[in-house]
Scaffold this active site. Structure first.
Site, PDB file in Angstrom:
ATOM      1  CB  CYS A   6      -1.023  -0.313   1.430  1.00  0.00           C
ATOM      2  SG  CYS A   6      -2.519   1.402   1.227  1.00  0.00           S
ATOM      3  CG  ASP A 124      -3.789  -0.556  10.082  1.00  0.00           C
ATOM      4  OD1 ASP A 124      -2.453  -0.995  10.171  1.00  0.00           O
ATOM      5  OD2 ASP A 124      -3.611   0.746   9.540  1.00  0.00           O
TER       6      ASP A 124
END
Length: 202
Positions: A6, A124
């Site tokens: 990412c 996360d």
């Protein structure tokens, strides 16, 4: 092991990600050291082969605006990162891309993939994008179900251990493959994919 790289910002980032065999690439469209604009994201998305999932990542903007940005970039999935309610996912459900729900683990977090209508759940760190490691053993108290991805503080050095503890379906990394804030290290990108896949094969 599904691997998402990412925060890509350049054509060379995309090329290396594809060469390493990443399953997904993410482009950050809202405030971040990794932010790129919609036009650049669209150009980078166009360079990605069809078998690699392209993901627009947004945080802190209304769902409708996020949906418009995703449509302009041509991504195949939109990641709503943070405290988006189920209504935000409902609002986007008819648009022609998949949805990713990215959230930190809290006592009230619904960790069932699909609970908000998303195809993919991402768990996360409490401080997203910081690179800070967090205690993944906490997932044992409230284990996610379905197709879910572990993120937060992962790196080529830590990903194998985190996979061994958390047993995710996939992993996501951004700061752990950087040479400096927002700048991808292509060597570390390759090392991360190898480390993640090596642990998964055990």
């Amino acid at each position: 092991m599904f691997v998402k790289l990412c925060g890509l910002r350049t054509e060379s980032d995309v090329t290396v990600a594809v060469e390493t065999g990443a399953d997904a690439v993410g482009f950050v469209l809202t405030t971040s050291p990794r932010q790129i604009d919609v036009d650049l994201a669209a150009r980078l998305v166009a360079e990605v082969p069809a078998d690699v999932l392209t993901v627009a990542v947004v945080r802190g903007i209304p769902a409708a605006e996020a949906g418009e940005m995703a449509l302009k970039t041509g991504v195949r999935a939109l990641q709503l990162h943070g405290d988006y309610p189920k209504e935000a996912f409902d609002e986007l459900a008819e648009l022609p891309f998949g949805l990713v729900r990215a959230t930190a683990l809290g006592p009230e977090t619904d960790v069932r993939t699909g609970a908000f209508g998303e195809e993919l759940l991402l768990i996360d760190s409490p401080v997203a994008g910081s690179g800070e490691q967090w205690d993944v053993t906490r997932l044992a108290e409230n284990p996610p179900t379905g197709t879910w991805v572990l993120a937060g503080g992962l790196s080529p050095e830590t990903v194998a251990g985190a996979i061994g503890v958390a047993r995710p379906w996939g992993v996501d990394v951004s700061s752990g493959i950087e040479s400096s804030r927002g700048v991808k290290d292509h060597g570390r990108m390759r090392e991360f994919v190898l480390a993640a896949r090596g642990q998964a094969a055990r």
